[in-house]
Design a protein around this motif. Sequence first.
Motif, mmCIF file in Angstrom:
data_model
loop_
_atom_site.group_PDB
_atom_site.id
_atom_site.type_symbol
_atom_site.label_atom_id
_atom_site.label_comp_id
_atom_site.label_asym_id
_atom_site.label_seq_id
_atom_site.Cartn_x
_atom_site.Cartn_y
_atom_site.Cartn_z
ATOM 1 N N GLU A 194 0.756 -1.281 -0.118
ATOM 2 C CA GLU A 194 0.051 -0.154 0.011
ATOM 3 C C GLU A 194 0.837 1.377 -0.112
ATOM 4 O OE1 GLU A 194 -4.007 -1.681 2.379
ATOM 5 O OE2 GLU A 194 -2.339 -0.866 3.743
ATOM 6 N N ILE A 195 1.826 1.176 0.818
ATOM 7 C CA ILE A 195 2.924 2.314 0.791
ATOM 8 C C ILE A 195 3.354 2.747 -0.449
ATOM 9 C CG2 ILE A 195 4.992 3.241 1.702
ATOM 10 C CD1 ILE A 195 4.078 1.669 4.430
ATOM 11 N N ARG A 196 3.848 1.430 -1.409
ATOM 12 C CA ARG A 196 4.322 1.704 -2.588
ATOM 13 C C ARG A 196 3.525 2.327 -3.565
ATOM 14 N NH1 ARG A 196 6.456 -2.920 -2.882
ATOM 15 N NH2 ARG A 196 4.661 -3.946 -3.892
ATOM 16 N N SER A 197 2.168 2.071 -3.377
ATOM 17 C CA SER A 197 1.256 2.688 -4.225
ATOM 18 C C SER A 197 0.948 4.011 -3.949
ATOM 19 C CB SER A 197 -0.235 1.809 -4.009
ATOM 20 O OG SER A 197 -0.201 0.482 -4.286
ATOM 21 N N ASP A 251 2.205 9.693 -5.434
ATOM 22 C CA ASP A 251 2.678 10.839 -5.074
ATOM 23 C C ASP A 251 3.742 11.193 -5.940
ATOM 24 O OD1 ASP A 251 3.005 12.973 -3.154
ATOM 25 O OD2 ASP A 251 5.034 11.954 -2.194
ATOM 26 N N ALA A 252 4.713 10.281 -6.726
ATOM 27 C CA ALA A 252 5.324 10.583 -7.492
ATOM 28 C C ALA A 252 5.080 11.048 -9.016
ATOM 29 C CB ALA A 252 6.517 9.216 -8.016
ATOM 30 N N ALA A 253 3.656 10.810 -9.069
ATOM 31 C CA ALA A 253 3.239 11.361 -10.526
ATOM 32 C C ALA A 253 3.389 12.968 -10.443
ATOM 33 C CB ALA A 253 1.754 10.789 -10.442
ATOM 34 N N ALA A 254 3.079 13.750 -9.469
ATOM 35 C CA ALA A 254 3.159 14.844 -9.496
ATOM 36 C C ALA A 254 4.197 15.467 -8.411
ATOM 37 C CB ALA A 254 1.947 15.633 -9.220
ATOM 38 N N PRO A 255 5.307 15.368 -8.395
ATOM 39 C CA PRO A 255 6.475 15.672 -7.261
ATOM 40 C C PRO A 255 6.474 17.040 -6.936
ATOM 41 C CG PRO A 255 7.484 15.038 -9.546
ATOM 42 C CD PRO A 255 6.038 14.684 -9.656
ATOM 43 N N ASP A 256 6.315 18.023 -7.890
ATOM 44 C CA ASP A 256 6.518 19.392 -7.684
ATOM 45 C C ASP A 256 5.030 20.349 -7.306
ATOM 46 O OD1 ASP A 256 9.114 19.249 -8.130
ATOM 47 O OD2 ASP A 256 8.899 19.745 -10.299
ATOM 48 N N ASP A 257 4.103 19.527 -7.758
ATOM 49 C CA ASP A 257 2.630 20.097 -7.598
ATOM 50 C C ASP A 257 1.743 19.225 -7.263
ATOM 51 O OD1 ASP A 257 0.446 22.143 -7.689
ATOM 52 O OD2 ASP A 257 0.174 21.667 -9.713
ATOM 53 N N TYR A 258 1.437 18.960 -5.944
ATOM 54 C CA TYR A 258 0.602 17.773 -5.160
ATOM 55 C C TYR A 258 -0.857 17.989 -5.833
ATOM 56 C CZ TYR A 258 -1.765 14.742 -2.184
ATOM 57 O OH TYR A 258 -2.656 13.772 -1.746
ATOM 58 N N GLU A 259 -1.186 16.965 -6.617
ATOM 59 C CA GLU A 259 -2.656 16.979 -7.275
ATOM 60 C C GLU A 259 -3.365 15.895 -6.525
ATOM 61 O OE1 GLU A 259 -2.173 16.672 -11.503
ATOM 62 O OE2 GLU A 259 -0.970 18.291 -11.651
ATOM 63 N N TYR A 260 -4.750 16.009 -6.845
ATOM 64 C CA TYR A 260 -5.747 14.904 -6.084
ATOM 65 C C TYR A 260 -5.037 13.702 -7.122
ATOM 66 C CZ TYR A 260 -9.687 12.126 -5.532
ATOM 67 O OH TYR A 260 -10.513 11.014 -5.388
ATOM 68 N N CYS A 261 -5.081 12.648 -6.091
ATOM 69 C CA CYS A 261 -4.751 11.211 -6.562
ATOM 70 C C CYS A 261 -5.855 10.340 -6.107
ATOM 71 C CB CYS A 261 -3.301 10.947 -6.017
ATOM 72 S SG CYS A 261 -2.953 9.101 -6.721
ATOM 73 N N GLU A 262 -6.490 9.845 -7.248
ATOM 74 C CA GLU A 262 -7.612 9.091 -6.981
ATOM 75 C C GLU A 262 -7.212 7.764 -6.154
ATOM 76 O OE1 GLU A 262 -11.106 6.949 -9.328
ATOM 77 O OE2 GLU A 262 -10.599 9.102 -10.158
ATOM 78 N N GLU A 263 -5.964 7.038 -6.706
ATOM 79 C CA GLU A 263 -5.782 6.032 -6.073
ATOM 80 C C GLU A 263 -5.424 6.275 -4.518
ATOM 81 O OE1 GLU A 263 -2.421 3.838 -8.223
ATOM 82 O OE2 GLU A 263 -3.383 4.488 -9.969
ATOM 83 N N MET A 264 -4.723 7.129 -4.058
ATOM 84 C CA MET A 264 -4.180 7.407 -2.973
ATOM 85 C C MET A 264 -5.455 7.759 -2.059
ATOM 86 S SD MET A 264 -1.826 10.729 -1.320
ATOM 87 C CE MET A 264 -0.345 9.821 -2.108
ATOM 88 N N GLN A 265 -6.469 8.341 -2.483
ATOM 89 C CA GLN A 265 -7.880 8.608 -1.832
ATOM 90 C C GLN A 265 -8.594 7.273 -1.611
ATOM 91 O OE1 GLN A 265 -8.938 11.589 -0.733
ATOM 92 N NE2 GLN A 265 -10.819 10.641 0.079
ATOM 93 N N GLU A 266 -8.407 6.448 -2.628
ATOM 94 C CA GLU A 266 -9.022 5.186 -2.280
ATOM 95 C C GLU A 266 -8.314 4.190 -1.484
ATOM 96 O OE1 GLU A 266 -9.280 3.335 -6.327
ATOM 97 O OE2 GLU A 266 -10.570 4.654 -6.805
ATOM 98 N N ILE A 267 -6.995 4.264 -1.423
ATOM 99 C CA ILE A 267 -6.187 3.666 -0.244
ATOM 100 C C ILE A 267 -6.521 4.174 1.082
ATOM 101 C CG2 ILE A 267 -4.064 3.300 0.496
ATOM 102 C CD1 ILE A 267 -2.953 3.173 -2.443
ATOM 103 N N TYR A 268 -6.718 5.590 1.150
ATOM 104 C CA TYR A 268 -6.941 5.975 2.505
ATOM 105 C C TYR A 268 -8.339 5.601 3.151
ATOM 106 C CZ TYR A 268 -2.954 9.334 2.561
ATOM 107 O OH TYR A 268 -1.718 9.914 2.521
#
Length: 126
Positions: A61-64, A69-86
């Motif tokens: 899960e951490i790797r996901s 997070d790496a998809a937008a390293p300079d500008d944090y954007e909403y990440c659907e996968e991250m939201q689902e994991i949380y």
Amino acid sequence: MKIRELSRLTNVSSRAIRHYEEKGLLTADRLDNNYREFSETAVERVQSIQLYLKLGFTTDEIRSLFQCDAAAPDDYEYCEEMQEIYEEKLRKVNSQIDSMLQLKRLLERQIALTVASKKQELRISI
């Protein structure tokens, strides 16, 4: 920095750091003598891993989370996968809390029954 230094700075064992690397959570360059060489950002990365582990996330899960997070390293954007994991982790935690509360109520009931039984025995023996 070498693994020993990273271990000292993060208060995480060298063995755990090797495990994080093996799981793809952390990367290191290899020197000519095959020693690991970690960048300065590894300290923050290990601290993040530790936080997620304390929150109950698995290394997968951490790797996901890190990939998202790496998809937008300079500008944090909403990440659907991250939201689902949380959200999934929160559902699991709530389920565990419900189970523990049910167990607590059962134990309290058993204790009350035991106390009542002891009082009944005392009345009978007097």
